[in-house]
Design a protein around this motif. Sequence first.
Motif, short mmCIF file in Angstrom:
data_model
loop_
_atom_site.label_atom_id
_atom_site.label_comp_id
_atom_site.label_asym_id
_atom_site.label_seq_id
_atom_site.Cartn_x
_atom_site.Cartn_y
_atom_site.Cartn_z
N GLN A 31 11.70 -6.10 7.79
CA GLN A 31 11.65 -5.24 6.61
C GLN A 31 10.22 -5.09 6.09
OE1 GLN A 31 14.24 -3.34 5.33
NE2 GLN A 31 15.01 -4.01 7.31
N ARG A 32 9.43 -6.17 6.15
CA ARG A 32 8.04 -6.09 5.69
C ARG A 32 7.24 -5.15 6.57
NH1 ARG A 32 3.23 -7.60 7.02
NH2 ARG A 32 3.89 -8.97 8.70
N ILE A 33 7.45 -5.21 7.87
CA ILE A 33 6.75 -4.32 8.79
C ILE A 33 7.09 -2.86 8.47
CG2 ILE A 33 6.66 -3.57 11.21
CD1 ILE A 33 6.93 -6.63 11.91
N LYS A 34 8.37 -2.58 8.28
CA LYS A 34 8.79 -1.22 7.92
C LYS A 34 8.20 -0.82 6.57
CE LYS A 34 13.26 -1.34 10.27
NZ LYS A 34 14.72 -1.31 10.04
N ALA A 35 8.17 -1.75 5.63
CA ALA A 35 7.63 -1.46 4.30
C ALA A 35 6.14 -1.13 4.34
CB ALA A 35 7.90 -2.64 3.36
N VAL A 36 5.41 -1.81 5.21
CA VAL A 36 3.98 -1.50 5.37
C VAL A 36 3.83 -0.08 5.92
CG1 VAL A 36 1.90 -2.05 6.69
CG2 VAL A 36 3.17 -3.87 5.54
N ASP A 37 4.63 0.28 6.91
CA ASP A 37 4.55 1.65 7.44
C ASP A 37 4.96 2.68 6.40
OD1 ASP A 37 3.37 1.18 9.89
OD2 ASP A 37 5.26 1.07 10.98
N LEU A 38 5.90 2.34 5.53
CA LEU A 38 6.28 3.24 4.44
C LEU A 38 5.11 3.41 3.47
CD1 LEU A 38 8.40 4.92 2.94
CD2 LEU A 38 9.08 2.80 1.77
N ALA A 39 4.45 2.32 3.12
CA ALA A 39 3.30 2.38 2.22
C ALA A 39 2.19 3.23 2.82
CB ALA A 39 2.80 0.98 1.90
N PRO A 45 -1.48 1.80 -1.26
CA PRO A 45 -1.84 0.42 -0.89
C PRO A 45 -1.18 -0.66 -1.76
CG PRO A 45 -3.81 1.76 -1.17
CD PRO A 45 -2.64 2.57 -1.65
N LEU A 46 -0.60 -0.27 -2.88
CA LEU A 46 0.08 -1.24 -3.74
C LEU A 46 1.59 -0.98 -3.79
CD1 LEU A 46 -2.50 -1.37 -6.69
CD2 LEU A 46 -2.19 -3.02 -4.82
N HIS A 47 2.11 -0.37 -2.77
CA HIS A 47 3.53 -0.01 -2.71
C HIS A 47 4.42 -1.23 -2.97
CE1 HIS A 47 7.22 1.89 -1.38
NE2 HIS A 47 6.56 3.04 -1.23
N GLU A 48 5.42 -1.03 -3.79
CA GLU A 48 6.31 -2.15 -4.14
C GLU A 48 7.14 -2.64 -2.97
OE1 GLU A 48 9.48 -1.15 -6.93
OE2 GLU A 48 9.31 0.93 -6.31
N ALA A 49 7.39 -1.79 -1.99
CA ALA A 49 8.26 -2.20 -0.87
C ALA A 49 7.67 -3.36 -0.10
CB ALA A 49 8.52 -1.01 0.05
N TYR A 50 6.42 -3.25 0.36
CA TYR A 50 5.86 -4.37 1.14
C TYR A 50 5.57 -5.57 0.25
CZ TYR A 50 0.92 -4.03 -0.21
OH TYR A 50 -0.26 -4.06 -0.90
N ARG A 51 5.26 -5.33 -1.02
CA ARG A 51 4.98 -6.45 -1.93
C ARG A 51 6.24 -7.26 -2.23
NH1 ARG A 51 2.25 -3.85 -6.66
NH2 ARG A 51 1.84 -5.96 -7.35
N PHE A 52 7.41 -6.65 -2.05
CA PHE A 52 8.67 -7.38 -2.21
C PHE A 52 8.81 -8.45 -1.13
CE2 PHE A 52 13.16 -8.04 -1.24
CZ PHE A 52 13.67 -8.35 -2.49
N TYR A 53 8.28 -8.16 0.06
CA TYR A 53 8.43 -9.06 1.20
C TYR A 53 7.23 -9.94 1.47
CZ TYR A 53 12.67 -6.53 2.26
OH TYR A 53 13.92 -5.99 2.18
N ALA A 59 0.10 -10.39 1.58
CA ALA A 59 0.08 -9.16 0.78
C ALA A 59 -1.33 -8.57 0.72
CB ALA A 59 0.62 -9.44 -0.62
N ALA A 60 -2.33 -9.43 0.55
CA ALA A 60 -3.71 -8.96 0.48
C ALA A 60 -4.13 -8.33 1.81
CB ALA A 60 -4.65 -10.11 0.11
N GLY A 61 -3.75 -8.94 2.91
CA GLY A 61 -4.07 -8.37 4.22
C GLY A 61 -3.38 -7.04 4.44
N SER A 62 -2.13 -6.93 4.00
CA SER A 62 -1.40 -5.67 4.12
C SER A 62 -2.04 -4.59 3.27
CB SER A 62 0.07 -5.86 3.72
OG SER A 62 0.72 -6.73 4.61
N GLU A 63 -2.45 -4.96 2.06
CA GLU A 63 -3.09 -3.99 1.18
C GLU A 63 -4.37 -3.43 1.82
OE1 GLU A 63 -5.26 -3.68 -3.18
OE2 GLU A 63 -3.95 -5.39 -2.79
N ARG A 64 -5.19 -4.31 2.39
CA ARG A 64 -6.42 -3.85 3.06
C ARG A 64 -6.10 -2.96 4.25
NH1 ARG A 64 -7.81 -9.12 1.88
NH2 ARG A 64 -7.27 -9.82 3.99
N TYR A 65 -5.09 -3.34 5.03
CA TYR A 65 -4.67 -2.56 6.19
C TYR A 65 -4.21 -1.16 5.76
CZ TYR A 65 -1.92 -1.45 10.39
OH TYR A 65 -1.38 -0.85 11.50
N ILE A 66 -3.39 -1.09 4.74
CA ILE A 66 -2.88 0.19 4.23
C ILE A 66 -4.04 1.03 3.69
CG2 ILE A 66 -1.41 1.27 2.47
CD1 ILE A 66 0.34 -1.41 2.81
N GLN A 67 -4.95 0.38 2.97
CA GLN A 67 -6.09 1.10 2.40
C GLN A 67 -6.93 1.77 3.48
OE1 GLN A 67 -6.78 1.51 -1.09
NE2 GLN A 67 -8.00 3.12 -0.12
#
Length: 141
Positions: A31-39, A45-53, A59-67
């Motif tokens: 779900q986190r992987i899908k949530a990152v792709d949704l973001a 970069p601060l999407h609530e979906a990936y931050r839920f997981y 979370a910080a690494g995902s935020e940088r990746y999304i950014q």
Amino acid sequence: MIDLPSDVTHAFDWGSTGDPLKDAVLADTAQRIKAVDLAIAEQDPLHEAYRFYSEGTVAAGSERYIQEFVDHEARTTGFARFYDADVTVHEDGTAVLVYCEDQSKAFNKFFGTGKTDVTPMTKNSYVTMRPPCGRAGTVCG
């Protein structure tokens, strides 16, 4: 349920371990992987979906990746396969998941042009994802 653009698909080929805690880690990671792709698709970069997981360094690494995708006005497209998962659950309740990802059919799509950057499959299309950020890894066999 996380609804991704129709051109983004995933296969989580790591099955069930038979251990409820390990299986929960696998399910939440999917779900986190899908949530990152949704973001990425929604350019947030601060999407609530990936931050839920995720929290902390994940979370910080995902935020940088999304950014990075936001900065390049791009998103993911194509197919990614996740396999060979190894979950370790520690006595303190924390868990570590290492898995392989086949990125050979996943690409970047740019919003401005609508073009997809189709890259050739190489040995680097197969990576091992390791903590803490879940994005950098070594070549996976």
